[in-house]
Design an enzyme around this catalytic site. Structure first.
Site, PDB file in Angstrom:
ATOM      1  N   LYS A 107       0.856  -1.192   0.000  1.00 34.17           N
ATOM      2  CA  LYS A 107       0.000   0.000   0.000  1.00 34.17           C
ATOM      3  C   LYS A 107       0.882   1.228   0.000  1.00 34.17           C
ATOM      4  O   LYS A 107       1.993   1.201   0.532  1.00 34.17           O
ATOM      5  CB  LYS A 107      -0.898   0.020   1.243  1.00 34.17           C
TER       6      LYS A 107
HETATM    7  P1  NAD Z   1     -13.012   8.215  -2.422  1.00 37.20           P
HETATM    8  O1  NAD Z   1     -11.968   9.211  -2.134  1.00 37.20           O
HETATM    9  O2  NAD Z   1     -13.478   8.022  -3.816  1.00 37.20           O
HETATM   10  O3  NAD Z   1     -14.313   8.460  -1.527  1.00 37.20           O
HETATM   11  C1  NAD Z   1     -14.298   8.663  -0.154  1.00 37.20           C
HETATM   12  C2  NAD Z   1     -15.582   9.396   0.190  1.00 37.20           C
HETATM   13  O4  NAD Z   1     -15.673   9.519   1.615  1.00 37.20           O
HETATM   14  C3  NAD Z   1     -15.633  10.811  -0.385  1.00 37.20           C
HETATM   15  O5  NAD Z   1     -16.885  11.015  -0.996  1.00 37.20           O
HETATM   16  C4  NAD Z   1     -15.427  11.698   0.826  1.00 37.20           C
HETATM   17  O6  NAD Z   1     -16.051  12.967   0.703  1.00 37.20           O
HETATM   18  C5  NAD Z   1     -16.080  10.854   1.908  1.00 37.20           C
HETATM   19  N1  NAD Z   1     -15.654  11.240   3.262  1.00 37.20           N
HETATM   20  C6  NAD Z   1     -14.504  11.823   3.661  1.00 37.20           C
HETATM   21  N2  NAD Z   1     -14.535  12.064   4.983  1.00 37.20           N
HETATM   22  C7  NAD Z   1     -15.714  11.600   5.430  1.00 37.20           C
HETATM   23  C8  NAD Z   1     -16.333  11.566   6.705  1.00 37.20           C
HETATM   24  N3  NAD Z   1     -15.738  12.043   7.775  1.00 37.20           N
HETATM   25  N4  NAD Z   1     -17.562  11.012   6.798  1.00 37.20           N
HETATM   26  C9  NAD Z   1     -18.190  10.529   5.710  1.00 37.20           C
HETATM   27  N5  NAD Z   1     -17.662  10.549   4.478  1.00 37.20           N
HETATM   28  C10 NAD Z   1     -16.430  11.080   4.337  1.00 37.20           C
HETATM   29  O7  NAD Z   1     -12.446   6.836  -1.809  1.00 37.20           O
HETATM   30  P2  NAD Z   1     -12.815   5.359  -2.225  1.00 37.20           P
HETATM   31  O8  NAD Z   1     -11.864   4.937  -3.280  1.00 37.20           O
HETATM   32  O9  NAD Z   1     -14.276   5.250  -2.426  1.00 37.20           O
HETATM   33  O10 NAD Z   1     -12.384   4.583  -0.891  1.00 37.20           O
HETATM   34  C11 NAD Z   1     -13.227   4.503   0.242  1.00 37.20           C
HETATM   35  C12 NAD Z   1     -12.761   3.332   1.101  1.00 37.20           C
HETATM   36  O11 NAD Z   1     -12.789   2.128   0.309  1.00 37.20           O
HETATM   37  C13 NAD Z   1     -11.347   3.439   1.655  1.00 37.20           C
HETATM   38  O12 NAD Z   1     -11.291   2.807   2.902  1.00 37.20           O
HETATM   39  C14 NAD Z   1     -10.532   2.628   0.652  1.00 37.20           C
HETATM   40  O13 NAD Z   1      -9.330   2.131   1.200  1.00 37.20           O
HETATM   41  C15 NAD Z   1     -11.505   1.516   0.350  1.00 37.20           C
HETATM   42  N6  NAD Z   1     -11.253   0.823  -0.917  1.00 37.20           N
HETATM   43  C16 NAD Z   1     -11.249   1.488  -2.107  1.00 37.20           C
HETATM   44  C17 NAD Z   1     -11.029   0.772  -3.287  1.00 37.20           C
HETATM   45  C18 NAD Z   1     -11.092   1.424  -4.646  1.00 37.20           C
HETATM   46  O14 NAD Z   1     -11.056   0.688  -5.654  1.00 37.20           O
HETATM   47  N7  NAD Z   1     -11.211   2.725  -4.771  1.00 37.20           N
HETATM   48  C19 NAD Z   1     -10.761  -0.612  -3.245  1.00 37.20           C
HETATM   49  C20 NAD Z   1     -10.788  -1.255  -2.006  1.00 37.20           C
HETATM   50  C21 NAD Z   1     -11.026  -0.529  -0.856  1.00 37.20           C
END
Ligand code: NAD
Length: 474
Positions: A107
C-alpha cells in the site's frame, strides 16, 4: 477516528489477525513473521509550486512478498502515515489470498489534501512521487503494482503509468505497472465500478443463504431493504447505485464529510451524487433531512449499514448504539477491534473488509493480465460464440419447424465482450470466496460460538500465506 482509549489502526488490524491466528495450529514464529510488514519506504520530496518549494511525505509499504508482484492502492489523504499504510498493506495480503489473486500485499500513500491543489499541481506532485517510487522498483509491473484508493482515481493512475513509461521506454509491459488506468492507456472496462460492484455481488451472495440472513435477523430478498451508506466516493457511490437500481434497495441515509442526509422513503443516489459534485457536499440537499454530525447517522435504524469512507468510524464509543444487524465493510478497517468485539456480542453480522471490498483488486488483476497479454478480453472469441449460437437457433428451427422467438434472439446470440467477462469473473470470485468463508464460519461455529465471518476470512488467508511460505521457504 477510533475512540481515545483504543489502539490505532495498525494495532487494531493486528489484534483481529491474532484473534484468528490463535485459533490455528501455528507456531508463534510464523505468526510473528506474517503479522508485521516486511518493509516501509518513506520519501520526503520537494516540488516547486506557488513560488516556493513544498515538501511532501509519501510512503510505500510492502507487507508480504510471498507472491509477486505485490499490490495495493495509493491513497491521498492527510491521515496517511506509516501506521496507516502498514495496516492497509497487511489487509491487501489477506485480501489477495482470500480471493485467490496471485499478489502479495502492499500500500502507498501521500500525506496531502488533494482538494487543496489544482489539477496541474497534482500532476507535478504525482509524477514526482511516482519518480521516487519507480527508481526504487516500488512501482514495477513484475514487483509492485499500485492502484487507486481514497483521493486518487484514473487520472492519477494515468500520470503514474506515463511516468513509468518515460523512465522505462523499452519495457513492452510498461502499462502493467499500475492498474485502475483509463481505457485509452490500457485500463479495463468495469474497473472504476469494480469495488462497489463487488460489494453488491458479495451482498447478493449473502442473501442467497437463509442461515446467514437469519444470523443477522433478516428475511426475504434484497428488495426494499433499508441501507445506510457512509461515503459517496468511488466505492460507496457505485455500491449504492447498483443496490438501488438493480436490487431495489432503499438508501435511507448517506453520510458524507459535511454531515448526513436522511430520507426514510429513500434517497435517489444519482441526484444526490450530482448535488455533491456541484456543491461539494450533502448540506442543502433538498430531498432529505440534514444532520450536521454525520457520525450519529451510523446509528440510524436500517437493515444494512455500509461504511465506505474511513477507518475506525465504528469503535468502542458508538458500536453499542449501532442498530443495523448486518454491516458490510466496504471501506478498509471501518470497525476497530474493540468495536468488533461489542458488535459480535450484540449479534451483528459483519461482512469483513478483506472480502467486501476485494472487487477492486480482483478487477485490477484482470487489468494486469490484459496488459501483459496485450489483447482485450473477448476479442478472439466473441463473434465465434455468436456464430455458434446462430447455428443452434438454425438447428432448433429445422428440428421443430417453429421459428425462434424474436424477443429472445438478441440476448441468446451475444458473445461475451470485455465488460461481460469482467463482471462474470468478478461475480465468480466474490461468490467463491464468500462460500469458502461461510463454510469455515458455520463449520467452526458448532464448537466455537465466537466464530464469525472475519475470523474465518483471516484463517483462510493466513493458511494460504503459510502454505506459500512453507513451499517456497522464507
Ligand atoms: P473516495 O476518495 O473516492 O471516496 C471517499 C468518500 O468519503 C468521499 O466522498 C469523501 O467525501 C467521503 N468522506 C470523507 N470524509 C468523510 C467523513 N468524515 N464522513 C463521511 N464521508 C467522508 O475513496 P474510495 O476509493 O471510495 O475509498 C473509500 C474506502 O474504500 C477506503 O477505505 C478505501 O481504502 C476503500 N477501498 C477502495 C477501493 C477502490 O477501488 N477505490 C478498493 C478497495 C477498498
Amino acid at each position: 477516528m477510533s475512540s481515545k482509549n483504543e489502539p490505532g489502526f495498525r494495532e487494531s488490524v493486528e489484534m483481529l489477525f491474532m484473534r484468528a491466528a490463535e485459533k490455528m495450529d501455528l507456531s508463534s514464529d510464523i505468526i510473528d513473521k506474517i503479522r508485521v510488514a516486511n518493509s516501509t519506504y518513506t520519501v520526503r520530496f520537494g516540488v516547486k509550486l506557488r513560488g516556493k518549494i513544498q515538501t511532501f511525505t509519501g510512503y510505500r509499504s510492502v507487507h508480504s512478498e510471498h507472491a509477486e508482484p505485490v499490490k495495493g492502492g495509493i491513497r491521498y489523504a492527510l491521515s496517511v502515515d506509516q501506521n496507516e499504510v502498514e495496516a492497509l498493506a497487511s489487509l491487501m495480503t489477506y485480501k489477495c489470498a482470500l480471493v485467490e489473486v496471485p499478489f502479495g500485499g502492499s500500500k502507498g500513500g501521500l500525506c496531502i489534501d488533494p482538494r487543496a491543489w489544482d489539477e496541474d499541481e497534482l500532476e507535478h506532485i504525482t509524477r514526482r512521487f511516482a519518480f521516487e517510487l519507480i527508481k526504487r522498483d516500488l512501482i514495477n509491473p513484475s514487483q509492485n503494482v499500485p492502484a487507486p484508493d481514497m483521493g486518487t482515481g484514473e487520472r492519477e493512475m494515468a500520470w503514474i503509468a506515463d511516468q513509468y513509461h518515460r523512465m522505462n521506454t523499452t519495457d513492452i509491459d510498461a502499462r502493467a505497472c499500475v492498474t485502475g488506468k483509463p481505457l485509452e492507456v490500457g485500463g479495463i472496462r468495469g474497473r472504476v465500478e469494480a469495488t462497489g460492484r463487488g460489494v453488491q455481488y458479495g451482498i447478493r451472495e449473502f442473501f442467497r443463504h437463509e442461515m446467514d440472513k437469519e444470523a443477522a435477523g433478516l428475511k426475504g430478498g434484497l428488495g426494499g431493504k433499508r441501507v445506510v451508506i457512509q461515503g459517496l466516493g468511488n466505492v460507496g457511490y457505485h455500491a449504492g447505485k447498483f443496490l438501488q437500481e438493480e436490487d431495489d434497495c432503499k438508501i435511507v441515509a448517506v453520510i458524507e464529510h459535511d454531515g448526513a442526509v436522511i430520507n426514510d422513503n429513500g434517497l435517489d443516489i444519482e441526484t444526490l451524487k450530482s448535488h455533491i459534485s456541484e456543491y461539494g457536499g450533502v448540506a442543502k440537499f433538498p430531498h432529505g433531512k440534514h444532520v450536521e454530525d454525520g457520525s450519529l447517522v451510523l446509528e440510524h435504524d436500517c437493515d444494512i449499514l455500509i461504511p465506505a469512507a474511513l477507518e475506525g468510524v465504528i469503535n468502542m464509543d458508538n458500536a453499542g448504539r449501532v442498530k443495523a444487524r448486518f454491516i458490510v465493510e466496504a471501506a478498509n478497517g471501518p470497525i476497530t477491534a474493540g468495536g468488533d468485539e461489542i458488535l459480535r456480542k450484540n449479534g451483528v453480522v459483519i461482512m469483513p473488509d478483506m472480502f467486501a471490498n476485494a472487487g477492486g483488486v480482483t478487477v485490477s488483476y484482470f487489468e494486469w493480465v490484459k496488459n501483459l497479454s496485450h489483447i482485450r478480453f473477448g476479442r478472439m472469441q466473441r463473434r465465434q460464440e455468436e456464430a455458434r449460437q446462430e447455428m443452434v437457433i438454425e438447428a432448433l428451427e429445422k428440428m421443430t419447424g417453429e421459428s425462434f422467438p424474436d424477443e429472445l434472439r438478441g440476448a441468446f446470440v451475444s458473445g461475451a465482450d470485455e465488460l461481460a467477462l469482467v463482471r462474470s469473473g468478478l461475480d465468480d470470485t466474490m461468490r467463491g470466496a464468500y462460500n469458502n468463508m461461510r463454510d469455515m464460519w458455520h463449520r467452526l461455529k458448532a464448537e466455537d460460538p465466537s466464530m464469525d465471518l472475519r475470523t474465518a476470512a483471516y484463517m483462510i488467508s493466513i493458511d494460504r500465506v503459510v502454505k506459500s511460505y512453507s513451499t517456497l521457504g522464507l
